[in-house]
Design a protein around this motif. Structure first.
Motif, short mmCIF file in Angstrom:
data_model
loop_
_atom_site.label_atom_id
_atom_site.label_comp_id
_atom_site.label_asym_id
_atom_site.label_seq_id
_atom_site.Cartn_x
_atom_site.Cartn_y
_atom_site.Cartn_z
N VAL A 48 16.95 -1.68 17.00
CA VAL A 48 18.20 -2.18 16.42
C VAL A 48 17.97 -3.51 15.72
CG1 VAL A 48 20.58 -2.89 16.86
CG2 VAL A 48 19.57 -1.05 18.21
N ARG A 49 17.40 -4.49 16.43
CA ARG A 49 17.20 -5.82 15.84
C ARG A 49 16.14 -6.58 16.62
NH1 ARG A 49 21.88 -5.88 18.80
NH2 ARG A 49 21.92 -7.37 20.51
N SER A 50 15.62 -7.62 15.98
CA SER A 50 14.69 -8.50 16.68
C SER A 50 14.94 -9.94 16.28
CB SER A 50 13.24 -8.11 16.40
OG SER A 50 12.88 -8.51 15.11
N GLU A 51 14.49 -10.84 17.12
CA GLU A 51 14.61 -12.27 16.88
C GLU A 51 13.25 -12.91 17.10
OE1 GLU A 51 17.30 -13.57 19.94
OE2 GLU A 51 18.85 -12.16 19.26
N ASN A 52 12.90 -13.82 16.20
CA ASN A 52 11.72 -14.69 16.38
C ASN A 52 10.39 -13.92 16.44
OD1 ASN A 52 11.23 -17.52 16.53
ND2 ASN A 52 10.52 -17.28 18.63
N PHE A 53 10.38 -12.72 15.89
CA PHE A 53 9.15 -11.91 15.94
C PHE A 53 8.04 -12.56 15.11
CE2 PHE A 53 6.90 -7.71 14.87
CZ PHE A 53 6.24 -7.66 16.09
N ASN A 61 7.17 -7.18 10.16
CA ASN A 61 8.55 -7.67 10.21
C ASN A 61 9.56 -6.66 9.68
OD1 ASN A 61 8.86 -10.20 11.43
ND2 ASN A 61 7.79 -11.19 9.74
N LEU A 62 9.09 -5.70 8.90
CA LEU A 62 10.00 -4.72 8.30
C LEU A 62 10.13 -3.45 9.13
CD1 LEU A 62 8.80 -5.01 4.58
CD2 LEU A 62 10.87 -6.00 5.60
N LEU A 63 9.32 -3.35 10.19
CA LEU A 63 9.27 -2.08 10.93
C LEU A 63 10.49 -1.91 11.83
CD1 LEU A 63 5.51 -2.20 11.98
CD2 LEU A 63 6.54 -0.92 10.08
N LYS A 64 10.82 -0.64 12.04
CA LYS A 64 11.87 -0.29 13.00
C LYS A 64 11.24 0.69 13.99
CE LYS A 64 15.64 -0.89 9.66
NZ LYS A 64 15.84 -2.29 10.09
N PRO A 65 10.50 0.15 14.95
CA PRO A 65 9.74 1.03 15.86
C PRO A 65 10.65 1.82 16.80
CG PRO A 65 9.01 -1.26 16.02
CD PRO A 65 10.28 -1.27 15.25
N GLN A 66 10.10 2.90 17.28
CA GLN A 66 10.78 3.71 18.29
C GLN A 66 9.96 3.66 19.57
OE1 GLN A 66 10.76 8.19 18.22
NE2 GLN A 66 12.95 7.90 17.87
N LEU A 121 13.60 -5.99 25.05
CA LEU A 121 12.19 -6.36 25.23
C LEU A 121 12.05 -7.81 24.83
CD1 LEU A 121 9.14 -5.85 25.62
CD2 LEU A 121 9.06 -5.03 23.25
N GLU A 122 11.59 -8.61 25.77
CA GLU A 122 11.30 -10.00 25.46
C GLU A 122 9.79 -10.15 25.48
OE1 GLU A 122 14.40 -13.08 26.76
OE2 GLU A 122 12.69 -13.41 28.08
N LEU A 123 9.23 -10.64 24.38
CA LEU A 123 7.79 -10.81 24.23
C LEU A 123 7.48 -12.30 24.24
CD1 LEU A 123 7.63 -8.38 21.22
CD2 LEU A 123 6.35 -7.96 23.32
N ASP A 143 4.28 -20.77 23.40
CA ASP A 143 5.64 -21.31 23.50
C ASP A 143 6.67 -20.44 22.79
OD1 ASP A 143 4.55 -23.50 24.82
OD2 ASP A 143 4.04 -24.44 22.91
N GLN A 144 6.29 -19.26 22.35
CA GLN A 144 7.19 -18.42 21.56
C GLN A 144 7.75 -17.26 22.37
OE1 GLN A 144 8.28 -19.38 18.71
NE2 GLN A 144 6.92 -21.15 18.86
N ILE A 145 9.02 -17.01 22.17
CA ILE A 145 9.68 -15.85 22.79
C ILE A 145 10.36 -15.07 21.69
CG2 ILE A 145 11.43 -15.06 24.41
CD1 ILE A 145 11.07 -17.62 25.97
N SER A 146 10.04 -13.79 21.61
CA SER A 146 10.71 -12.90 20.65
C SER A 146 11.49 -11.86 21.44
CB SER A 146 9.68 -12.22 19.76
OG SER A 146 10.29 -11.23 18.97
N ARG A 147 12.64 -11.50 20.93
CA ARG A 147 13.44 -10.49 21.62
C ARG A 147 13.67 -9.31 20.69
NH1 ARG A 147 18.70 -12.04 25.18
NH2 ARG A 147 17.09 -12.89 26.52
N GLN A 148 13.52 -8.12 21.24
CA GLN A 148 13.80 -6.89 20.48
C GLN A 148 14.85 -6.10 21.24
OE1 GLN A 148 10.08 -4.80 19.86
NE2 GLN A 148 9.32 -6.35 18.44
#
Ligand code: 1AG
Length: 134
Positions: free
Chosen positions: A12-17, A35-40, A118-120, A124-129
């Motif tokens: 659906v969406r991601s942040e800070n990837f 950055n353009l991918l919409k993985p399943q 999913l939080e990666l 010091d970086q956290i990305s959320r999907q």
């Protein structure tokens, strides 16, 4: 009732990837595409045994593990760094620690309603999907 991750989950969406990929040292061109991918994700869970398959038009990644059992992870097609990883339960979340060259590396999955989070983390970086049930 224990949480059930089984299913097909669509991006659906991601942040800070971008920042997460930078922390992993992913090159510019790869980041632009990624950055353009919409993985399943297809998650199979049987008790404490999991397999998670992430597919996209660019790269695929497959991981399987049993809660509490260390495994070697190669991150093939991602940053290709080898890690010794272990996944544990934190209440209804599954938390993976990826021990290796990169400090504070890991991820957490949990479910809220019909959404999979999913939080990666890396350094010091956290990305959320966020994914929605297919
Ligand atoms: C994943 O791990 C791995 C898949 O979900 C994507 C997550 C992070 C990407 C990691 C590093 C970026 C490196 C290269 C970018 C290139 C391609 C991105 C490909 C994305 C689709 C595979 C958590 C998982 C449990 O093991 O869900």
């Amino acid at each position: 009732m224990p949480v059930d991750f089984n299913g097909t989950w669509n991006f659906v969406r991601s942040e800070n990837f971008e920042s997460y990929m930078l922390a992993l040292g992913i090159d510019f061109a790869t980041r632009k595409i990624a950055n353009l991918l919409k993985p399943q994700k297809v998650i199979k869970q049987e008790g404490d045994s999991f397999s998670i398959s992430t597919t996209s038009t660019f790269r695929n990644y497959f991981v399987q593990f049993k809660i509490g059992e260390e495994f070697d992870e190669d991150n093939k097609g991602l940053d290709n760094r080898k890690c010794t990883s272990v996944v544990t339960w934190d209440n209804d979340k599954i938390v993976c620690v990826q021990n290796g060259e990169k400090r504070n590396r890991g991820w957490t999955h949990w479910i809220e309603g019909d959404e999979l989070y999913l939080e990666l983390c890396c350094e010091d970086q956290i990305s959320r999907q966020v994914f929605k049930r297919g």
